[in-house]
Scaffold this motif. Structure first.
Motif, PDB file in Angstrom:
ATOM      1  N   VAL A  29       0.852  -1.188   0.000  1.00 56.34           N
ATOM      2  CA  VAL A  29       0.000   0.000   0.000  1.00 56.34           C
ATOM      3  C   VAL A  29       0.885   1.235   0.000  1.00 56.34           C
ATOM      4  O   VAL A  29       1.718   1.420   0.894  1.00 56.34           O
ATOM      5  N   TYR A  30       0.697   2.075  -1.014  1.00 51.94           N
ATOM      6  CA  TYR A  30       1.479   3.305  -1.151  1.00 51.94           C
ATOM      7  C   TYR A  30       0.583   4.500  -0.878  1.00 51.94           C
ATOM      8  O   TYR A  30      -0.470   4.665  -1.488  1.00 51.94           O
ATOM      9  N   CYS A  31       0.990   5.335   0.081  1.00 53.91           N
ATOM     10  CA  CYS A  31       0.294   6.577   0.407  1.00 53.91           C
ATOM     11  C   CYS A  31      -1.137   6.315   0.907  1.00 53.91           C
ATOM     12  O   CYS A  31      -2.125   6.608   0.219  1.00 53.91           O
ATOM     13  N   VAL A  68      -3.348  10.373   8.478  1.00 46.97           N
ATOM     14  CA  VAL A  68      -4.157   9.148   8.459  1.00 46.97           C
ATOM     15  C   VAL A  68      -3.301   7.892   8.511  1.00 46.97           C
ATOM     16  O   VAL A  68      -3.837   6.777   8.587  1.00 46.97           O
ATOM     17  N   PHE A  69      -1.992   8.058   8.480  1.00 47.74           N
ATOM     18  CA  PHE A  69      -1.099   6.909   8.362  1.00 47.74           C
ATOM     19  C   PHE A  69      -1.235   5.944   9.540  1.00 47.74           C
ATOM     20  O   PHE A  69      -1.359   4.727   9.359  1.00 47.74           O
ATOM     21  N   LEU A  99       1.142   9.202  16.217  1.00 45.30           N
ATOM     22  CA  LEU A  99       0.135   9.355  15.164  1.00 45.30           C
ATOM     23  C   LEU A  99      -0.742   8.123  15.029  1.00 45.30           C
ATOM     24  O   LEU A  99      -1.426   7.951  14.027  1.00 45.30           O
ATOM     25  N   GLY A 100      -0.730   7.252  16.031  1.00 45.69           N
ATOM     26  CA  GLY A 100      -1.618   6.107  16.019  1.00 45.69           C
ATOM     27  C   GLY A 100      -0.951   4.784  15.704  1.00 45.69           C
ATOM     28  O   GLY A 100      -1.611   3.744  15.698  1.00 45.69           O
ATOM     29  N   LEU A 101       0.362   4.795  15.454  1.00 47.17           N
ATOM     30  CA  LEU A 101       1.044   3.537  15.171  1.00 47.17           C
ATOM     31  C   LEU A 101       1.154   2.665  16.412  1.00 47.17           C
ATOM     32  O   LEU A 101       1.184   1.445  16.326  1.00 47.17           O
ATOM     33  N   GLY A 102       1.223   3.306  17.549  1.00 44.75           N
ATOM     34  CA  GLY A 102       1.417   2.554  18.779  1.00 44.75           C
ATOM     35  C   GLY A 102       2.892   2.349  19.058  1.00 44.75           C
ATOM     36  O   GLY A 102       3.729   2.369  18.150  1.00 44.75           O
TER      37      GLY A 102
END
Length: 345
Positions: A29-31, A68-69, A99-102
């Protein structure tokens, strides 16, 4: 596979694109875009046929892509997470885990770390470019990738292709197109195919140039008046070009790095260019489009004044870059970006 969502402000609505490609052990998945239920369901159907999402790539540091990443990556906890080098945030230098990655999820760097997809996908980093040392290590970076099986070049913000007709996603909710189809604020909004086409042309000009020359804002009683927008749109439609904002304020300050990037692109057999915004460009001659980009980015400032005037006259004397050029001068004077040396006036 291309996934698109609407993006914009002030009724200047264009698209943001995520691209998914097949690799030997699943999907890349790109972008990423916002992980709505519709998007996740569509990717799940692809996974059933082609294997799981193995790699998720954040190719830029721009906030509209980065925001949103983390949410997207959290939907695929087993996928490897990859980013362009020198990610940054402002005003606080927050890590991507915020940013939500954890915490604890490994982040790999495109163009630096070894990748399981490198037999099928090559990486060309544009930057990192540092414009202001007081802000961060770098303010622009983009990781472009070349998918060998499909001969596709995936870029994010560096290049744009402006199709003549409105994008399908813009036609789904055409209010933004119809709003800008008016020549003045007093005009009534009318929904016709001709007005959608006119609105698309003006939307593209606003998104690319912010204040194109054909937009007159000098009358305090009339916020905007459009004059001869057709010639301005004719000059950019159906062309793959560098994003004007980045070309003016960033790329021309880093010509050796741009040259190196273009040389790498010229080595690939590119049948299509898939940007993160606007349309997709089909091209069967990679050297042709690369040389055109090279001419715009590397030689524009060194062209004779007579040639520059000829190009401007071809657009009925309008210089749609003037606002960006003036902004460049303002930022230079304020010390926000470095002063250009030996710049042709």
């Amino acid at each position: 596979w291309s996934f698109e969502q609407q993006q914009g402000a002030l009724n200047i609505i264009v698209n943001i694109r995520m691209t998914v490609v097949k690799v030997k052990d699943g999907l890349l998945v790109y972008c990423p875009i916002a992980p709505t239920s519709e998007v996740i369901e569509a990717i799940s159907r692809l996974e059933e046929e082609h294997g799981p999402v193995r790699y998720i790539l954040l190719p830029v540091s721009a906030v509209e892509h980065k925001v949103v990443f983390g949410r997207f990556a959290s939907k695929f906890p087993k996928a490897e997470v990859w980013t362009s080098p020198d990610q940054w945030s402002w005003p606080l230098p927050l890590p991507l885990s915020f940013l939500g990655l954890g915490f604890g999820r490994e982040i790999r760097i495109l163009g630096k770390d070894r990748a399981g997809f490198e037999d099928e996908v090559e990486v060309a980093n544009l930057g990192p470019f540092q414009l202001n040392r007081q802000l961060s290590q770098s303010q622009f970076v983009e990781s472009c990738i070349y998918h060998k099986p499909s001969r596709s070049l995936l870029v994010t913000d560096s290049l744009v292709y402006i199709p003549e007709k409105p994008l399908e996603i813009c036609n789904r909710d055409p209010y933004g197109l119809l709003f800008h189809a008016r020549d003045s604020q007093k005009d009534v909004i009318v929904d016709t195919s001709e007005k959608r086409q006119e609105g698309w042309a003006k939307t593209a000009l606003l998104a690319l140039f912010i204040r194109p020359a054909c937009l007159d804002i000098s009358d305090p009683n009339e916020p905007f008046l459009w004059r001869d927008w057709k010639s301005s749109f004719e000059a950019i439609k159906d062309q793959l070009i560098p994003a004007p904002f980045l070309g003016q304020l960033v790329f021309r300050r880093f010509k050796p790095e741009i040259e190196s990037w273009l040389n790498q692109l010229s080595q690939w057999k590119i049948d299509r260019v898939i940007p993160g915004h606007f349309g997709i460009a089909d091209t069967r001659n990679s050297k042709s489009f690369v040389e055109n980009i090279r001419s715009i980015l590397l030689y524009a400032d060194s062209r004779p004044v007579e040639e520059k005037n000829e190009r401007k006259n071809a657009n009925d004397g309008q210089n749609d870059m003037k606002f960006l050029e003036d902004l460049d001068e303002t930022f230079q004077s304020a010390g926000i970006i470095p002063v250009m040396q030996n710049k042709d006036k």
